[in-house]
Design an enzyme around this catalytic site. Structure first.
Site, PDB file in Angstrom:
ATOM      1  N   ASP A 103      87.178  -7.269  43.750  1.00 29.95           N
ATOM      2  CA  ASP A 103      87.544  -6.519  44.953  1.00 29.95           C
ATOM      3  C   ASP A 103      86.775  -5.200  44.916  1.00 29.95           C
ATOM      4  OD1 ASP A 103      88.886  -4.870  43.169  1.00 29.95           O
ATOM      5  OD2 ASP A 103      90.842  -5.033  44.153  1.00 29.95           O
ATOM      6  N   HIS A 104      87.134  -4.280  45.823  1.00 28.18           N
ATOM      7  CA  HIS A 104      86.431  -2.993  45.874  1.00 28.18           C
ATOM      8  C   HIS A 104      86.600  -2.205  44.579  1.00 28.18           C
ATOM      9  CE1 HIS A 104      90.536  -2.517  47.256  1.00 28.18           C
ATOM     10  NE2 HIS A 104      90.490  -1.245  46.909  1.00 28.18           N
ATOM     11  N   CYS A 141      89.120  -6.562  39.157  1.00 22.96           N
ATOM     12  CA  CYS A 141      89.732  -5.689  40.160  1.00 22.96           C
ATOM     13  C   CYS A 141      90.071  -4.381  39.446  1.00 22.96           C
ATOM     14  CB  CYS A 141      90.936  -6.344  40.845  1.00 22.96           C
ATOM     15  SG  CYS A 141      92.395  -6.627  39.834  1.00 22.96           S
ATOM     16  N   GLY A 142      90.877  -3.538  40.049  1.00 24.12           N
ATOM     17  CA  GLY A 142      91.155  -2.255  39.422  1.00 24.12           C
ATOM     18  C   GLY A 142      91.804  -2.396  38.061  1.00 24.12           C
ATOM     19  N   THR A 143      92.854  -3.182  38.009  1.00 24.12           N
ATOM     20  CA  THR A 143      93.564  -3.417  36.751  1.00 24.12           C
ATOM     21  C   THR A 143      93.196  -4.748  36.107  1.00 24.12           C
ATOM     22  OG1 THR A 143      95.339  -4.502  37.951  1.00 24.12           O
ATOM     23  CG2 THR A 143      95.584  -2.121  37.536  1.00 24.12           C
ATOM     24  N   ILE A 198      94.806  -7.265  36.960  1.00 18.06           N
ATOM     25  CA  ILE A 198      96.082  -7.993  36.994  1.00 18.06           C
ATOM     26  C   ILE A 198      96.195  -8.860  38.251  1.00 18.06           C
ATOM     27  CG2 ILE A 198      98.588  -7.782  37.054  1.00 18.06           C
ATOM     28  CD1 ILE A 198      98.270  -5.157  35.422  1.00 18.06           C
ATOM     29  N   GLY A 199      96.038  -8.237  39.412  1.00 17.17           N
ATOM     30  CA  GLY A 199      96.217  -9.006  40.648  1.00 17.17           C
ATOM     31  C   GLY A 199      95.246 -10.166  40.751  1.00 17.17           C
ATOM     32  N   HIS A 238      91.379 -20.277  21.362  1.00 20.95           N
ATOM     33  CA  HIS A 238      92.717 -20.881  21.402  1.00 20.95           C
ATOM     34  C   HIS A 238      93.098 -21.459  22.759  1.00 20.95           C
ATOM     35  CE1 HIS A 238      94.379 -18.403  17.757  1.00 20.95           C
ATOM     36  NE2 HIS A 238      93.145 -18.818  17.552  1.00 20.95           N
ATOM     37  N   ARG A 298      95.850 -28.655  17.663  1.00 24.64           N
ATOM     38  CA  ARG A 298      97.046 -27.917  18.102  1.00 24.64           C
ATOM     39  C   ARG A 298      96.779 -27.116  19.370  1.00 24.64           C
ATOM     40  NH1 ARG A 298      94.727 -24.664  14.324  1.00 24.64           N
ATOM     41  NH2 ARG A 298      94.995 -22.396  14.435  1.00 24.64           N
ATOM     42  N   HIS A 299      95.555 -26.641  19.508  1.00 26.10           N
ATOM     43  CA  HIS A 299      95.230 -25.880  20.719  1.00 26.10           C
ATOM     44  C   HIS A 299      95.057 -26.808  21.925  1.00 26.10           C
ATOM     45  CE1 HIS A 299      95.241 -22.234  18.568  1.00 26.10           C
ATOM     46  NE2 HIS A 299      94.180 -22.511  17.824  1.00 26.10           N
TER      47      HIS A 299
HETATM   48  C1  RB5 Z   1      93.275  -2.013  44.556  1.00 30.99           C
HETATM   49  O1  RB5 Z   1      93.618  -0.695  44.845  1.00 30.99           O
HETATM   50  C2  RB5 Z   1      94.059  -2.509  43.356  1.00 30.99           C
HETATM   51  O2  RB5 Z   1      95.379  -2.713  43.703  1.00 30.99           O
HETATM   52  C3  RB5 Z   1      93.445  -3.772  42.808  1.00 30.99           C
HETATM   53  O3  RB5 Z   1      92.110  -3.549  42.475  1.00 30.99           O
HETATM   54  C4  RB5 Z   1      94.086  -4.340  41.561  1.00 30.99           C
HETATM   55  O4  RB5 Z   1      94.255  -3.366  40.587  1.00 30.99           O
HETATM   56  C5  RB5 Z   1      95.295  -5.142  41.785  1.00 30.99           C
HETATM   57  O5  RB5 Z   1      95.863  -5.734  40.865  1.00 30.99           O
END
Ligand code: RB5
Length: 142
Positions: A7-8, A64-66, A68-69, A97, A132-133
């Site tokens: 993403d951005h 992405c930023g984190t 995570i998403g 693994h 196992r894996h």
């Molecule tokens: C964008 O601002 C941010 O929410 C996205 O890059 C990411 O971190 C989401 O998980």
């Protein structure tokens, strides 16, 4: 062949990763986003995940930023094992693994130098093929 997307928030790091992939002689396709304009990470996480799940790409790299998403999104696609990595130990372990096929990173979490080492570790580590894996991976899909 590697599918890559962000993403951005991950756009600038993705540019560095693509340059690094070129220096390694890797072939890749950039699934976007193509600017730092605000956008929605699921669009790019899903595009990369579906490209890898189709079998046309060996690995995916999503940012992405984190991280995570975009990793949550990728892991919704059947056959995808996306690993969010912020260190080389995890990148190595998830290939050995989990036979992870998508690497996720957070551009606001890791610096460029570390991110490129994580990419190298991920791409250069083969799956262990340990029984196992294989058994554990076979229990992941619902
Ligand atoms: C964008 O601002 C941010 O929410 C996205 O890059 C990411 O971190 C989401 O998980």
């Amino acid at each position: 062949m590697i599918a890559i997307g962000s993403d951005h928030g991950g756009y600038a790091l993705k540019q560095a990763v693509m340059k690094h992939l070129e220096s390694r002689g890797e072939q890749y396709h950039d699934f976007g986003t193509y600017s730092e304009a605000s956008c929605d990470y699921p669009d790019y996480g899903r595009a990369v995940a579906e490209a890898v799940a189709s079998g046309a790409y060996q690995y995916g790299i999503i940012i992405c930023g984190t991280g995570i998403g975009i990793s949550i999104t990728a892991n919704k696609v059947r056959g995808i094992r996306a690993a969010l990595c912020g260190d080389c130990f995890s990148a190595e372990a998830t290939r050995l693994h989990n036979d992870a096929n998508v690497l996720a990173m957070g551009a606001r979490v890791v610096g460029e130098g570390l991110a490129l080492k994580i990419v190298d570790t991920f791409l250069d580590t083969p799956f262990s093929n340990d029984e196992r894996h294989i058994r554990r991976i076979s229990k992941i899909e619902p």
